[in-house]
Design an enzyme around this catalytic site. Structure first.
Site, short mmCIF file in Angstrom:
data_model
loop_
_atom_site.label_atom_id
_atom_site.label_comp_id
_atom_site.label_asym_id
_atom_site.label_seq_id
_atom_site.Cartn_x
_atom_site.Cartn_y
_atom_site.Cartn_z
CG PHE A 167 12.75 -10.24 -18.94
CD1 PHE A 167 11.63 -10.54 -19.13
CD2 PHE A 167 13.87 -10.62 -19.67
CE1 PHE A 167 11.43 -11.46 -20.17
CE2 PHE A 167 13.65 -11.60 -20.74
CZ PHE A 167 12.40 -12.10 -20.92
CE LYS A 168 9.18 -10.10 -23.31
NZ LYS A 168 8.59 -10.86 -22.06
CG ASP A 169 12.83 -1.97 -21.05
OD1 ASP A 169 12.18 -1.83 -21.91
OD2 ASP A 169 12.37 -1.77 -19.82
CG LEU A 194 13.18 -5.76 -27.31
CD1 LEU A 194 11.85 -5.93 -26.80
CD2 LEU A 194 13.48 -5.61 -28.56
CB THR A 200 7.68 -8.25 -26.69
OG1 THR A 200 7.64 -9.29 -25.91
CG2 THR A 200 8.67 -8.14 -27.59
#
Ligand SMILES: *Cc1c(COP(=O)(O)O)cnc(C)c1O
Length: 499
Positions: free
Chosen positions: A112-114, A117, A147
């Site tokens: 989910f960091k995408d 980011l 991350t």
């Protein structure tokens, strides 16, 4: 819209300045000064919009010093065609009854960091220009795994930036490590740290506060920034998907307009669940925010007792992206709950720094418990949940999302609350193939194959395709081999930025 520090010792800044700085100069976190609301009409209008259009409509409210055209361009660069492997970007899928997965892992690195980011580098470079800064931006990241890769992908070859990622040498999965050490790009550095995530995170925090390093770099026209979830530019894109998911749920007839939902979030640094809290503040009908933890259950204890105590053994779990004992973003929630008063926040954070522990008062605790509920799941329960959910529903969970599902089952049993529920699904099951294969194929199979073969076995068994970002990893050349102690992090940064 202006941003102020949770510690109250910085003059208000624009959103561009807040994003450029990352952390506030007084050590606090930037928070929006005014409340942001979405009216019924605005909700209704967003219903027929694409994910990208919804993102612009929501970002516009918080990033008022960006023009709509700028935001459109940034959103297109982040979530446009080809970036995510699903046309809805963050699709909602029924798991069973009235329980839905909000799939946040369709981006290039499968976690989910995408969601944040892919957008942050564009917001950050635009913010730098907007504030009249011409220095080179050096992004420092401490990562518990996901991350790091997402930031590397987001920043790779973005002009005017370099990125250095520190990860705990023993704290990430084989696939996660391989994703990072094979990273391509002319402005990227990946460094293993001997220690756990908190060691890496504290190392980065110390470098940010080190005046000596700052001066050396200033002479070279280099300025630090952060891509960790303390940066407001990371948090704001995360608000979008909760609102978008609710609209999708309404379209699927999962809720009637205005009907509340519960949101369950597998939590580590408290960024993802905090974004859901902000969405609720904006008027999204949310009943309970359920904070799911693993054996590093510092947040569960806090939400239940009001005592935050990091003085406990650090546990390595099969949900490594949640192996965190200092949840930095909690500071923003404390500020909101304490009536936006920096005084108590400063006190708690000082105690946390000095003793590793603080306790909030009864009033604050009651307010937190009015919105939040928390429990935790151990590794065995997590594996059992992956298995039982697959057997019963044909839906394959990763280890982090499985923690959330387990905790949700407990919540439902303890409270009887059957409000429609969104579970934040934070990683593709293939990203944590070792543990997921153990749950689905059995420990024997898992112990006889490396993680890369398990990817293939899992895909065959479940009839799913291995996501693009995880294909062919074992054959990619390793490009980063540096390993340092926490004490060497600062000098490593100076060395790498001199290259
Ligand atoms: C980062 C991460 C989390 C924790 O999210 P926070 O915002 O740090 O609370 C959970 N699951 C996965 C897969 C992650 O990568």
């Amino acid at each position: 819209m202006r941003y102020i520090s949770t510690r109250g010792q910085v003059a208000p800044v624009t959103s561009a300045e807040a994003i450029k700085l990352g952390i506030a100069p007084d050590g606090g976190l930037f928070v929006p000064w005014e409340g942001v609301n979405l009216s019924q009409d605005e909700f209704a209008l967003m219903r027929s919009m694409s994910y990208q259009e919804r993102a612009v409509a929501i970002l516009e409210k918080f990033l008022t010093d960006f023009t709509v055209d700028e935001l459109k361009a940034h959103v297109e660069a982040a979530y446009g065609p080809g970036k995510f492997d699903h046309p809805d970007v963050a699709p909602v899928r029924l798991i069973h009854d009235n329980v839905y997965a909000l799939e946040l892992w369709h981006g290039p690195t499968c976690a989910f960091k995408d969601m944040a980011l892919q957008l942050l580098p564009h917001l950050l470079t635009a913010s730098t220009r907007k504030t009249g800064e011409d220095a080179h931006i050096a992004v420092l990241v401490a990562t518990s795994g996901d991350t790091g890769k997402a930031a590397l992908e987001g920043f790779r070859d973005v002009p005017g930036t370099s990125i250095i990622v520190f990860y705990p040498a023993e704290g990430v999965s084989l696939v996660q490590e391989r994703q990072m050490v094979t990273q391509e790009g002319g402005n990227v550095h990946v460094v293993a740290v001997e220690g756990n995530f908190d060691d890496a995170q504290n190392g980065v925090k110390n470098i940010f506060q080190d005046q000596g390093i700052k001066e050396v770099l200033e002479k070279r026209k280099i300025k630090f920034s952060s891509a960790n979830s303390i940066n407001w530019g990371r948090l704001v894109p995360q608000i979008v998907y909760y609102i978008s998911a609710y609209l999708d749920l309404a379209k699927m007839n999962g809720v009637k307009t205005g009907q509340p939902v519960n949101v369950v979030v597998p939590t580590g640094n408290f960024g993802n669940i905090l974004a859901a809290f902000y969405a609720k503040q904006m008027g999204l009908p949310v009943n309970k925010l359920i904070c799911a933890a693993n054996a590093n259950n510092v947040l569960t204890d806090f939400i239940r007792t009001g005592v935050y105590d990091r003085n406990r053994p650090f546990m390595k779990t099969i949900s490594p992206s949640m192996d965190i004992l200092i949840s930095s973003n909690l500071e923003r929630l404390l500020w909101e709950i304490a009536g936006r008063d920096p005084e108590p926040v400063r006190g708690w954070m000082r105690q946390l720094q000095e003793t590793g522990r603080y306790q909030v008062g009864f009033e604050v605790l009651k307010k937190i418990q009015g919105t939040f509920w928390s429990d935790w799941a151990n590794d065995q329960e997590t594996l059992a949940t992956i298995r039982s959910t697959y057997d019963a529903c044909g839906y394959l969970l990763d280890t982090h999302t499985a923690v959330a599902v387990k905790v949700y089952h407990r919540y439902r049993k303890e409270t009887g609350d059957d409000t429609p529920t969104l579970i934040a699904s934070t990683a593709s099951p293939f990203k944590f193939a070792g543990s997921v294969a153990e749950a689905i194929l059995g420990p024997d199979v898992a112990s006889r194959h490396d993680e890369f073969s398990l990817l293939r076995l899992l895909a065959e068994k479940c009839g799913l395709a291995i996501p693009r970002g995880l294909q062919g990893l074992e054959n990619k050349p390793v490009r980063h081999r540096l390993k340092v102690s926490p004490g060497e992090m600062a000098s490593t940064v100076l060395k790498l930025l001199a290259e």
